[in-house]
Design an enzyme around this catalytic site. Structure first.
Site, mmCIF file in Angstrom:
data_model
loop_
_atom_site.group_PDB
_atom_site.id
_atom_site.type_symbol
_atom_site.label_atom_id
_atom_site.label_comp_id
_atom_site.label_asym_id
_atom_site.label_seq_id
_atom_site.Cartn_x
_atom_site.Cartn_y
_atom_site.Cartn_z
ATOM 1 C CE LYS A 117 -1.811 3.012 1.890
ATOM 2 N NZ LYS A 117 -1.543 4.367 1.327
ATOM 3 C CD GLU A 192 12.807 0.313 9.885
ATOM 4 O OE1 GLU A 192 13.366 1.307 10.387
ATOM 5 O OE2 GLU A 192 13.261 -0.836 9.991
ATOM 6 C CB CYS A 226 13.325 8.681 8.060
ATOM 7 S SG CYS A 226 14.384 7.513 7.174
ATOM 8 C CD GLU A 320 10.168 13.103 10.785
ATOM 9 O OE1 GLU A 320 8.975 12.772 10.950
ATOM 10 O OE2 GLU A 320 11.024 12.349 10.306
HETATM 11 P P1 NAD Z 1 2.661 8.964 6.681
HETATM 12 O O1 NAD Z 1 2.764 8.346 8.017
HETATM 13 O O2 NAD Z 1 1.755 10.136 6.524
HETATM 14 O O3 NAD Z 1 2.190 7.889 5.594
HETATM 15 C C1 NAD Z 1 2.900 6.680 5.417
HETATM 16 C C2 NAD Z 1 1.960 5.642 4.848
HETATM 17 O O4 NAD Z 1 0.960 5.340 5.812
HETATM 18 C C3 NAD Z 1 1.241 6.070 3.589
HETATM 19 O O5 NAD Z 1 1.179 4.988 2.692
HETATM 20 C C4 NAD Z 1 -0.153 6.394 4.100
HETATM 21 O O6 NAD Z 1 -1.149 6.236 3.127
HETATM 22 C C5 NAD Z 1 -0.308 5.361 5.184
HETATM 23 N N1 NAD Z 1 -1.307 5.654 6.221
HETATM 24 C C6 NAD Z 1 -1.723 6.851 6.673
HETATM 25 N N2 NAD Z 1 -2.654 6.698 7.643
HETATM 26 C C7 NAD Z 1 -2.829 5.369 7.801
HETATM 27 C C8 NAD Z 1 -3.646 4.559 8.649
HETATM 28 N N3 NAD Z 1 -4.477 5.094 9.537
HETATM 29 N N4 NAD Z 1 -3.561 3.210 8.540
HETATM 30 C C9 NAD Z 1 -2.708 2.649 7.659
HETATM 31 N N5 NAD Z 1 -1.908 3.361 6.836
HETATM 32 C C10 NAD Z 1 -1.972 4.704 6.898
HETATM 33 O O7 NAD Z 1 4.157 9.359 6.250
HETATM 34 P P2 NAD Z 1 4.672 10.160 4.972
HETATM 35 O O8 NAD Z 1 4.314 11.605 5.106
HETATM 36 O O9 NAD Z 1 4.290 9.442 3.727
HETATM 37 O O10 NAD Z 1 6.255 9.972 5.152
HETATM 38 C C11 NAD Z 1 7.015 10.760 6.012
HETATM 39 C C12 NAD Z 1 7.284 10.058 7.337
HETATM 40 O O11 NAD Z 1 7.862 8.783 7.138
HETATM 41 C C13 NAD Z 1 8.289 10.823 8.183
HETATM 42 O O12 NAD Z 1 7.889 10.802 9.518
HETATM 43 C C14 NAD Z 1 9.574 10.032 7.989
HETATM 44 O O13 NAD Z 1 10.525 10.195 9.013
HETATM 45 C C15 NAD Z 1 9.054 8.641 7.913
HETATM 46 N N6 NAD Z 1 10.007 7.764 7.232
HETATM 47 C C16 NAD Z 1 10.668 6.829 7.973
HETATM 48 C C17 NAD Z 1 11.619 6.017 7.361
HETATM 49 C C18 NAD Z 1 12.404 4.984 8.136
HETATM 50 O O14 NAD Z 1 12.981 4.099 7.516
HETATM 51 N N7 NAD Z 1 12.464 5.057 9.459
HETATM 52 C C19 NAD Z 1 11.874 6.157 5.992
HETATM 53 C C20 NAD Z 1 11.168 7.123 5.281
HETATM 54 C C21 NAD Z 1 10.225 7.917 5.903
#
Ligand code: NAD
Length: 424
Positions: A117, A192, A226, A320
Protein backbone atom coordinates in the site's frame (compact mmCIF):
# COMPACT_ATOMS: atom_id res chain seq x y z
CA UNK A 1 5.82 -19.19 -3.97
CA UNK A 2 6.89 -20.48 -0.59
CA UNK A 3 8.06 -23.75 -2.09
CA UNK A 4 9.96 -22.28 -5.05
CA UNK A 5 13.61 -23.30 -5.12
CA UNK A 6 15.94 -20.57 -3.77
CA UNK A 7 17.97 -20.42 -6.98
CA UNK A 8 14.84 -19.72 -9.02
CA UNK A 9 13.69 -17.07 -6.58
CA UNK A 10 17.14 -15.52 -6.69
CA UNK A 11 17.13 -15.42 -10.49
CA UNK A 12 13.78 -13.58 -10.50
CA UNK A 13 15.18 -10.86 -8.26
CA UNK A 14 18.30 -10.60 -10.42
CA UNK A 15 16.16 -10.25 -13.53
CA UNK A 16 14.09 -7.54 -11.80
CA UNK A 17 17.33 -5.71 -10.95
CA UNK A 18 18.44 -5.93 -14.59
CA UNK A 19 15.12 -4.56 -15.79
CA UNK A 20 15.37 -1.71 -13.28
CA UNK A 21 18.71 -0.92 -14.92
CA UNK A 22 17.35 -0.94 -18.47
CA UNK A 23 14.32 1.11 -17.34
CA UNK A 24 16.26 3.48 -15.10
CA UNK A 25 15.41 6.55 -17.22
CA UNK A 26 11.71 5.76 -16.92
CA UNK A 27 11.96 5.30 -13.16
CA UNK A 28 13.98 8.51 -12.80
CA UNK A 29 11.35 10.47 -14.72
CA UNK A 30 8.55 9.16 -12.54
CA UNK A 31 10.46 10.00 -9.36
CA UNK A 32 10.91 13.56 -10.61
CA UNK A 33 7.29 13.96 -11.74
CA UNK A 34 5.53 12.22 -8.92
CA UNK A 35 7.34 13.35 -5.77
CA UNK A 36 9.49 16.29 -6.91
CA UNK A 37 12.79 14.41 -6.66
CA UNK A 38 15.72 16.39 -7.98
CA UNK A 39 17.64 14.71 -10.80
CA UNK A 40 20.41 13.99 -8.30
CA UNK A 41 18.09 12.36 -5.79
CA UNK A 42 16.15 10.41 -8.42
CA UNK A 43 19.36 8.95 -9.91
CA UNK A 44 20.64 8.09 -6.44
CA UNK A 45 17.36 6.40 -5.56
CA UNK A 46 17.12 4.32 -8.74
CA UNK A 47 20.73 3.19 -8.42
CA UNK A 48 20.30 2.35 -4.75
CA UNK A 49 17.00 0.53 -5.27
CA UNK A 50 18.59 -1.61 -7.95
CA UNK A 51 21.52 -2.43 -5.66
CA UNK A 52 19.01 -3.43 -2.96
CA UNK A 53 17.20 -5.82 -5.28
CA UNK A 54 20.55 -7.47 -6.08
CA UNK A 55 21.35 -7.68 -2.38
CA UNK A 56 17.95 -9.21 -1.70
CA UNK A 57 18.50 -11.79 -4.48
CA UNK A 58 21.47 -13.18 -2.57
CA UNK A 59 19.43 -13.52 0.61
CA UNK A 60 17.03 -15.99 -1.02
CA UNK A 61 19.59 -18.74 -0.32
CA UNK A 62 20.12 -17.72 3.29
CA UNK A 63 17.03 -18.83 5.15
CA UNK A 64 19.05 -20.52 7.83
CA UNK A 65 17.82 -22.77 10.61
CA UNK A 66 19.69 -24.23 13.55
CA UNK A 67 20.28 -27.56 15.26
CA UNK A 68 20.35 -28.26 19.00
CA UNK A 69 21.88 -30.96 21.18
CA UNK A 70 18.75 -32.38 22.77
CA UNK A 71 18.52 -33.49 26.40
CA UNK A 72 16.01 -36.13 25.33
CA UNK A 73 17.79 -39.36 24.44
CA UNK A 74 17.88 -40.19 20.73
CA UNK A 75 16.20 -37.00 19.64
CA UNK A 76 17.27 -34.96 16.65
CA UNK A 77 16.29 -31.35 17.42
CA UNK A 78 16.36 -28.41 15.03
CA UNK A 79 14.50 -25.32 13.93
CA UNK A 80 13.46 -24.01 10.55
CA UNK A 81 12.39 -20.58 9.36
CA UNK A 82 9.07 -20.56 7.52
CA UNK A 83 7.38 -17.73 5.66
CA UNK A 84 4.47 -16.05 7.42
CA UNK A 85 2.01 -15.97 4.50
CA UNK A 86 0.54 -12.64 3.43
CA UNK A 87 2.41 -9.50 4.47
CA UNK A 88 1.00 -5.99 4.20
CA UNK A 89 3.63 -3.36 3.45
CA UNK A 90 2.72 0.30 3.89
CA UNK A 91 5.22 2.80 2.50
CA UNK A 92 5.72 6.59 2.58
CA UNK A 93 6.15 9.12 -0.21
CA UNK A 94 9.70 10.38 0.17
CA UNK A 95 11.77 7.55 -1.35
CA UNK A 96 8.84 5.69 -2.92
CA UNK A 97 10.96 3.35 -5.04
CA UNK A 98 13.74 2.49 -2.62
CA UNK A 99 11.42 2.11 0.34
CA UNK A 100 8.95 0.01 -1.64
CA UNK A 101 11.83 -2.30 -2.52
CA UNK A 102 12.89 -2.42 1.13
CA UNK A 103 9.32 -3.15 2.23
CA UNK A 104 8.56 -5.92 -0.26
CA UNK A 105 11.96 -7.42 -1.08
CA UNK A 106 12.93 -9.37 1.99
CA UNK A 107 9.35 -10.37 2.67
CA UNK A 108 9.22 -11.97 -0.77
CA UNK A 109 12.74 -13.41 -0.52
CA UNK A 110 11.58 -15.22 2.61
CA UNK A 111 8.66 -16.77 0.69
CA UNK A 112 5.82 -14.44 1.64
CA UNK A 113 3.33 -12.78 -0.70
CA UNK A 114 2.97 -9.04 -0.29
CA UNK A 115 0.28 -6.41 -0.59
CA UNK A 116 2.03 -3.06 -0.99
CA UNK A 117 0.00 0.00 0.00
CA UNK A 118 2.05 2.93 -1.28
CA UNK A 119 1.56 6.53 -0.20
CA UNK A 120 -1.52 8.07 -1.80
CA UNK A 121 0.78 10.66 -3.43
CA UNK A 122 3.15 8.17 -5.05
CA UNK A 123 1.16 5.26 -6.50
CA UNK A 124 2.75 5.39 -9.97
CA UNK A 125 6.24 4.51 -8.75
CA UNK A 126 4.85 1.49 -6.89
CA UNK A 127 2.75 0.33 -9.84
CA UNK A 128 5.75 0.68 -12.16
CA UNK A 129 7.86 -1.38 -9.78
CA UNK A 130 5.19 -4.09 -9.79
CA UNK A 131 5.11 -3.98 -13.60
CA UNK A 132 8.87 -4.54 -13.66
CA UNK A 133 8.59 -7.45 -11.23
CA UNK A 134 5.88 -8.95 -13.44
CA UNK A 135 8.09 -8.56 -16.52
CA UNK A 136 10.88 -10.26 -14.57
CA UNK A 137 8.64 -13.32 -14.18
CA UNK A 138 7.34 -13.11 -10.62
CA UNK A 139 4.18 -15.24 -10.54
CA UNK A 140 0.82 -13.45 -10.33
CA UNK A 141 -0.29 -12.77 -6.76
CA UNK A 142 3.17 -12.65 -5.22
CA UNK A 143 3.41 -8.87 -5.33
CA UNK A 144 0.19 -6.90 -5.23
CA UNK A 145 -0.10 -3.12 -5.19
CA UNK A 146 -3.14 -1.51 -3.66
CA UNK A 147 -3.08 2.25 -4.15
CA UNK A 148 -5.36 4.36 -2.03
CA UNK A 149 -5.79 6.40 1.09
CA UNK A 150 -4.06 4.96 4.13
CA UNK A 151 -6.76 5.90 6.60
CA UNK A 152 -9.43 4.27 4.37
CA UNK A 153 -7.56 1.09 3.49
CA UNK A 154 -5.32 0.63 6.50
CA UNK A 155 -7.85 -0.73 8.94
CA UNK A 156 -9.28 -3.43 6.72
CA UNK A 157 -5.81 -4.58 5.68
CA UNK A 158 -4.54 -4.76 9.23
CA UNK A 159 -7.61 -6.42 10.70
CA UNK A 160 -7.98 -9.10 7.98
CA UNK A 161 -7.23 -12.54 9.43
CA UNK A 162 -5.36 -13.62 6.28
CA UNK A 163 -2.74 -10.91 6.83
CA UNK A 164 0.01 -12.24 9.10
CA UNK A 165 2.28 -9.24 9.39
CA UNK A 166 2.31 -5.50 8.77
CA UNK A 167 5.53 -3.78 7.88
CA UNK A 168 5.19 -0.01 8.01
CA UNK A 169 7.45 2.89 7.09
CA UNK A 170 6.08 6.36 7.77
CA UNK A 171 5.37 8.86 10.49
CA UNK A 172 5.47 7.99 14.18
CA UNK A 173 1.87 9.14 14.68
CA UNK A 174 0.51 6.69 12.09
CA UNK A 175 2.97 3.99 13.20
CA UNK A 176 1.59 4.07 16.73
CA UNK A 177 -1.97 3.64 15.46
CA UNK A 178 -0.90 0.68 13.31
CA UNK A 179 0.98 -0.91 16.21
CA UNK A 180 -2.13 -0.67 18.43
CA UNK A 181 -4.31 -2.31 15.75
CA UNK A 182 -1.76 -5.04 15.12
CA UNK A 183 -1.51 -5.77 18.83
CA UNK A 184 -5.29 -6.00 19.16
CA UNK A 185 -5.36 -8.47 16.27
CA UNK A 186 -2.28 -10.50 17.34
CA UNK A 187 -0.29 -9.51 14.26
CA UNK A 188 3.42 -9.13 13.97
CA UNK A 189 4.62 -5.70 12.94
CA UNK A 190 7.77 -3.81 12.04
CA UNK A 191 7.84 -0.03 12.29
CA UNK A 192 10.35 2.28 10.58
CA UNK A 193 9.32 5.73 11.77
CA UNK A 194 10.38 9.35 12.05
CA UNK A 195 13.57 10.90 13.34
CA UNK A 196 15.13 14.13 14.55
CA UNK A 197 18.65 13.00 14.06
CA UNK A 198 21.66 14.57 15.76
CA UNK A 199 24.83 15.38 13.87
CA UNK A 200 27.53 16.20 16.41
CA UNK A 201 30.57 18.23 15.42
CA UNK A 202 33.39 18.08 18.00
CA UNK A 203 36.14 20.67 18.17
CA UNK A 204 38.77 18.42 16.57
CA UNK A 205 36.66 17.70 13.47
CA UNK A 206 37.81 18.95 10.08
CA UNK A 207 35.64 22.02 9.64
CA UNK A 208 35.13 22.07 5.86
CA UNK A 209 34.19 18.40 5.91
CA UNK A 210 31.80 19.03 8.82
CA UNK A 211 30.09 21.79 6.82
CA UNK A 212 29.71 19.53 3.75
CA UNK A 213 28.45 16.67 5.92
CA UNK A 214 25.88 18.89 7.63
CA UNK A 215 24.72 20.30 4.28
CA UNK A 216 24.26 16.85 2.72
CA UNK A 217 22.57 15.48 5.86
CA UNK A 218 20.10 18.38 5.98
CA UNK A 219 19.24 19.28 2.41
CA UNK A 220 19.16 15.98 0.52
CA UNK A 221 15.64 15.76 -0.94
CA UNK A 222 14.70 19.07 0.75
CA UNK A 223 15.18 17.51 4.18
CA UNK A 224 12.37 15.02 3.51
CA UNK A 225 14.39 12.04 4.72
CA UNK A 226 13.80 10.12 7.94
CA UNK A 227 17.57 10.22 8.59
CA UNK A 228 17.93 13.97 8.01
CA UNK A 229 20.54 15.36 10.43
CA UNK A 230 18.31 18.23 11.42
CA UNK A 231 19.83 18.77 14.88
CA UNK A 232 23.38 19.95 14.32
CA UNK A 233 25.13 20.01 17.69
CA UNK A 234 28.44 21.84 17.68
CA UNK A 235 31.06 22.20 20.41
CA UNK A 236 31.29 25.75 21.74
CA UNK A 237 34.91 26.46 20.79
CA UNK A 238 34.23 26.01 17.05
CA UNK A 239 30.55 27.04 17.05
CA UNK A 240 30.91 30.48 15.43
CA UNK A 241 33.44 29.35 12.87
CA UNK A 242 31.29 26.37 11.90
CA UNK A 243 28.22 28.58 11.50
CA UNK A 244 30.14 30.96 9.24
CA UNK A 245 31.16 28.13 6.90
CA UNK A 246 27.77 26.43 7.05
CA UNK A 247 25.89 29.63 6.22
CA UNK A 248 28.16 30.32 3.25
CA UNK A 249 27.64 26.80 1.92
CA UNK A 250 23.87 26.79 2.41
CA UNK A 251 23.39 30.20 0.80
CA UNK A 252 25.04 28.70 -2.29
CA UNK A 253 22.62 25.75 -2.61
CA UNK A 254 20.47 26.17 -5.65
CA UNK A 255 16.71 26.09 -5.18
CA UNK A 256 14.76 25.33 -8.32
CA UNK A 257 12.62 23.00 -10.37
CA UNK A 258 13.52 19.36 -9.84
CA UNK A 259 14.14 18.65 -13.52
CA UNK A 260 16.98 21.19 -13.69
CA UNK A 261 20.15 19.13 -13.08
CA UNK A 262 21.78 21.99 -11.13
CA UNK A 263 18.98 22.08 -8.56
CA UNK A 264 19.91 20.87 -5.08
CA UNK A 265 16.74 21.85 -3.22
CA UNK A 266 13.48 21.17 -5.04
CA UNK A 267 9.84 21.42 -4.00
CA UNK A 268 8.20 19.95 -0.91
CA UNK A 269 5.61 17.26 -1.40
CA UNK A 270 2.52 19.00 -0.03
CA UNK A 271 1.47 22.64 -0.22
CA UNK A 272 0.62 22.75 3.51
CA UNK A 273 4.17 21.62 4.42
CA UNK A 274 5.89 25.04 3.98
CA UNK A 275 3.35 26.77 6.22
CA UNK A 276 3.89 24.22 9.00
CA UNK A 277 7.67 24.54 8.72
CA UNK A 278 7.42 28.32 8.72
CA UNK A 279 5.40 28.28 11.93
CA UNK A 280 8.03 26.07 13.59
CA UNK A 281 10.90 28.34 12.48
CA UNK A 282 9.03 31.52 13.51
CA UNK A 283 8.29 30.08 16.95
CA UNK A 284 11.96 29.23 17.49
CA UNK A 285 12.99 32.78 16.55
CA UNK A 286 10.42 34.27 18.93
CA UNK A 287 11.84 32.00 21.64
CA UNK A 288 15.37 33.34 21.11
CA UNK A 289 16.89 31.37 18.20
CA UNK A 290 18.70 33.18 15.35
CA UNK A 291 17.69 32.83 11.70
CA UNK A 292 20.94 32.78 9.69
CA UNK A 293 19.53 32.20 6.23
CA UNK A 294 16.38 31.06 4.45
CA UNK A 295 13.19 31.02 6.48
CA UNK A 296 10.94 31.95 3.55
CA UNK A 297 8.95 30.05 0.96
CA UNK A 298 7.19 30.49 -2.34
CA UNK A 299 4.63 27.86 -3.26
CA UNK A 300 6.09 24.48 -2.38
CA UNK A 301 9.68 25.78 -2.43
CA UNK A 302 11.10 26.38 1.02
CA UNK A 303 14.51 28.05 1.12
CA UNK A 304 17.35 26.06 2.68
CA UNK A 305 17.35 27.40 6.21
CA UNK A 306 19.69 27.54 9.18
CA UNK A 307 18.39 28.42 12.62
CA UNK A 308 21.18 28.84 15.20
CA UNK A 309 21.12 28.91 19.02
CA UNK A 310 18.30 26.37 19.12
CA UNK A 311 17.70 24.87 22.57
CA UNK A 312 15.99 21.63 23.64
CA UNK A 313 12.90 23.46 24.90
CA UNK A 314 12.09 24.62 21.37
CA UNK A 315 9.72 22.78 19.11
CA UNK A 316 12.29 22.99 16.33
CA UNK A 317 14.67 20.88 18.42
CA UNK A 318 12.10 18.21 19.24
CA UNK A 319 9.73 17.99 16.25
CA UNK A 320 10.46 16.38 12.91
CA UNK A 321 9.57 19.10 10.41
CA UNK A 322 10.48 17.17 7.25
CA UNK A 323 11.82 20.17 5.36
CA UNK A 324 15.10 21.94 4.57
CA UNK A 325 15.72 23.40 8.02
CA UNK A 326 18.89 22.81 10.03
CA UNK A 327 18.62 23.61 13.73
CA UNK A 328 22.06 24.30 15.22
CA UNK A 329 22.72 23.97 18.95
CA UNK A 330 25.79 24.92 20.98
CA UNK A 331 27.26 22.20 23.24
CA UNK A 332 29.59 23.04 26.14
CA UNK A 333 31.68 19.89 25.62
CA UNK A 334 31.53 16.27 24.46
CA UNK A 335 29.34 15.04 27.33
CA UNK A 336 26.92 17.92 26.87
CA UNK A 337 26.77 17.16 23.12
CA UNK A 338 25.75 13.56 23.86
CA UNK A 339 23.22 14.72 26.44
CA UNK A 340 21.67 17.09 23.89
CA UNK A 341 21.69 14.39 21.21
CA UNK A 342 19.82 11.97 23.49
CA UNK A 343 17.28 14.61 24.58
CA UNK A 344 14.73 13.46 22.02
CA UNK A 345 11.83 11.04 21.76
CA UNK A 346 13.44 9.78 18.54
CA UNK A 347 16.41 7.48 18.02
CA UNK A 348 16.89 6.64 14.36
CA UNK A 349 20.30 7.76 13.09
CA UNK A 350 23.15 9.80 14.62
CA UNK A 351 26.44 11.08 13.28
CA UNK A 352 29.56 12.08 15.20
CA UNK A 353 32.39 13.99 13.59
CA UNK A 354 35.65 13.65 15.48
CA UNK A 355 39.18 12.36 15.03
CA UNK A 356 39.42 11.34 18.67
CA UNK A 357 39.16 7.54 18.72
CA UNK A 358 38.06 7.32 22.35
CA UNK A 359 35.27 9.85 21.85
CA UNK A 360 34.19 8.10 18.66
CA UNK A 361 33.95 4.78 20.48
CA UNK A 362 32.32 6.21 23.58
CA UNK A 363 29.85 8.22 21.47
CA UNK A 364 28.86 5.21 19.38
CA UNK A 365 28.07 3.34 22.61
CA UNK A 366 26.19 6.13 24.37
CA UNK A 367 24.16 7.64 21.53
CA UNK A 368 20.55 6.48 21.75
CA UNK A 369 20.06 5.60 18.09
CA UNK A 370 19.59 2.50 15.99
CA UNK A 371 22.39 3.63 13.68
CA UNK A 372 25.53 5.67 14.45
CA UNK A 373 27.92 6.97 11.80
CA UNK A 374 31.36 8.21 12.80
CA UNK A 375 32.73 10.83 10.41
CA UNK A 376 29.90 10.26 7.96
CA UNK A 377 26.47 11.76 7.30
CA UNK A 378 23.30 10.79 9.17
CA UNK A 379 21.91 9.53 5.85
CA UNK A 380 23.21 6.05 5.04
CA UNK A 381 21.44 2.92 3.94
CA UNK A 382 22.50 -0.34 2.36
CA UNK A 383 21.00 -3.73 1.74
CA UNK A 384 22.41 -6.11 4.31
CA UNK A 385 22.74 -3.98 7.45
CA UNK A 386 20.30 -3.84 10.41
CA UNK A 387 18.45 -0.67 9.44
CA UNK A 388 16.08 0.74 12.05
CA UNK A 389 15.56 2.91 15.08
CA UNK A 390 14.96 2.92 18.81
CA UNK A 391 12.55 4.93 20.97
CA UNK A 392 9.80 6.58 18.85
CA UNK A 393 11.77 5.87 15.66
CA UNK A 394 10.57 2.32 15.42
CA UNK A 395 10.53 -1.33 16.30
CA UNK A 396 12.40 -4.03 14.39
CA UNK A 397 15.11 -3.98 11.76
CA UNK A 398 15.12 -4.09 7.96
CA UNK A 399 17.99 -5.52 5.95
CA UNK A 400 19.67 -8.85 5.21
CA UNK A 401 19.39 -11.56 7.83
CA UNK A 402 17.65 -9.21 10.24
CA UNK A 403 14.80 -8.70 7.78
CA UNK A 404 14.55 -12.41 7.02
CA UNK A 405 14.11 -13.01 10.74
CA UNK A 406 11.31 -10.41 10.82
CA UNK A 407 9.48 -12.05 7.92
CA UNK A 408 9.63 -15.66 9.06
CA UNK A 409 8.30 -17.76 11.89
CA UNK A 410 10.66 -20.10 13.70
CA UNK A 411 9.48 -23.64 14.05
CA UNK A 412 11.13 -26.11 16.45
CA UNK A 413 11.14 -29.68 15.16
CA UNK A 414 12.19 -32.90 16.93
CA UNK A 415 12.59 -36.35 15.46
CA UNK A 416 12.62 -39.32 17.81
CA UNK A 417 14.90 -42.20 16.91
CA UNK A 418 13.56 -45.42 18.45
CA UNK A 419 10.84 -45.01 21.10
CA UNK A 420 10.64 -42.63 24.09
CA UNK A 421 9.91 -44.19 27.48
CA UNK A 422 6.92 -42.74 29.46
CA UNK A 423 6.29 -42.68 33.25
CA UNK A 424 2.73 -44.04 32.87
P1 NAD B 1 2.66 8.96 6.68
O1 NAD B 1 2.76 8.35 8.02
O2 NAD B 1 1.75 10.14 6.52
O3 NAD B 1 2.19 7.89 5.59
C1 NAD B 1 2.90 6.68 5.42
C2 NAD B 1 1.96 5.64 4.85
O4 NAD B 1 0.96 5.34 5.81
C3 NAD B 1 1.24 6.07 3.59
O5 NAD B 1 1.18 4.99 2.69
C4 NAD B 1 -0.15 6.39 4.10
O6 NAD B 1 -1.15 6.24 3.13
C5 NAD B 1 -0.31 5.36 5.18
N1 NAD B 1 -1.31 5.65 6.22
C6 NAD B 1 -1.72 6.85 6.67
N2 NAD B 1 -2.65 6.70 7.64
C7 NAD B 1 -2.83 5.37 7.80
C8 NAD B 1 -3.65 4.56 8.65
N3 NAD B 1 -4.48 5.09 9.54
N4 NAD B 1 -3.56 3.21 8.54
C9 NAD B 1 -2.71 2.65 7.66
N5 NAD B 1 -1.91 3.36 6.84
C10 NAD B 1 -1.97 4.70 6.90
O7 NAD B 1 4.16 9.36 6.25
P2 NAD B 1 4.67 10.16 4.97
O8 NAD B 1 4.31 11.61 5.11
O9 NAD B 1 4.29 9.44 3.73
O10 NAD B 1 6.26 9.97 5.15
C11 NAD B 1 7.01 10.76 6.01
C12 NAD B 1 7.28 10.06 7.34
O11 NAD B 1 7.86 8.78 7.14
C13 NAD B 1 8.29 10.82 8.18
O12 NAD B 1 7.89 10.80 9.52
C14 NAD B 1 9.57 10.03 7.99
O13 NAD B 1 10.53 10.19 9.01
C15 NAD B 1 9.05 8.64 7.91
N6 NAD B 1 10.01 7.76 7.23
C16 NAD B 1 10.67 6.83 7.97
C17 NAD B 1 11.62 6.02 7.36
C18 NAD B 1 12.40 4.98 8.14
O14 NAD B 1 12.98 4.10 7.52
N7 NAD B 1 12.46 5.06 9.46
C19 NAD B 1 11.87 6.16 5.99
C20 NAD B 1 11.17 7.12 5.28
C21 NAD B 1 10.22 7.92 5.90
Amino acid sequence: WRDLRPSLRESLFLEAANLMGTQSDRLTEILIDEVGSTVLKANYEVHHAQAFVRGIAGECRRLFGDTYRSDYPNVHSYCVRQPLGVVVAISPFNFPLLLAVRKIGWAMAAGNCVILKPSEVSPVVALTLAEIFTQAGFPPGVLNVLPGDGADLGDSLIVDRRVKKVTFTGSTAVGKKIAAKCAANMKKFTLELGGKNPLIVLDDAELDYAVDTAAFSNFMHQGQVCMTGSRVIVEASIYDEFLKGFEKKVRGLRVGPPRDPSTVVGPLIRSEQPRKIQACVDRAVVDGARLLCGGRYKGNYYEPTIVADVTPEMDLFQTECFGPVAAVTRARDFDHALQLANDSCYGLSAALLTNDLEKAMSGSERLQAGMVHINGPTIRDEAVVPFGGVKDSGIGREGGQFALAEFTELKWVTIQKGRQGYPF
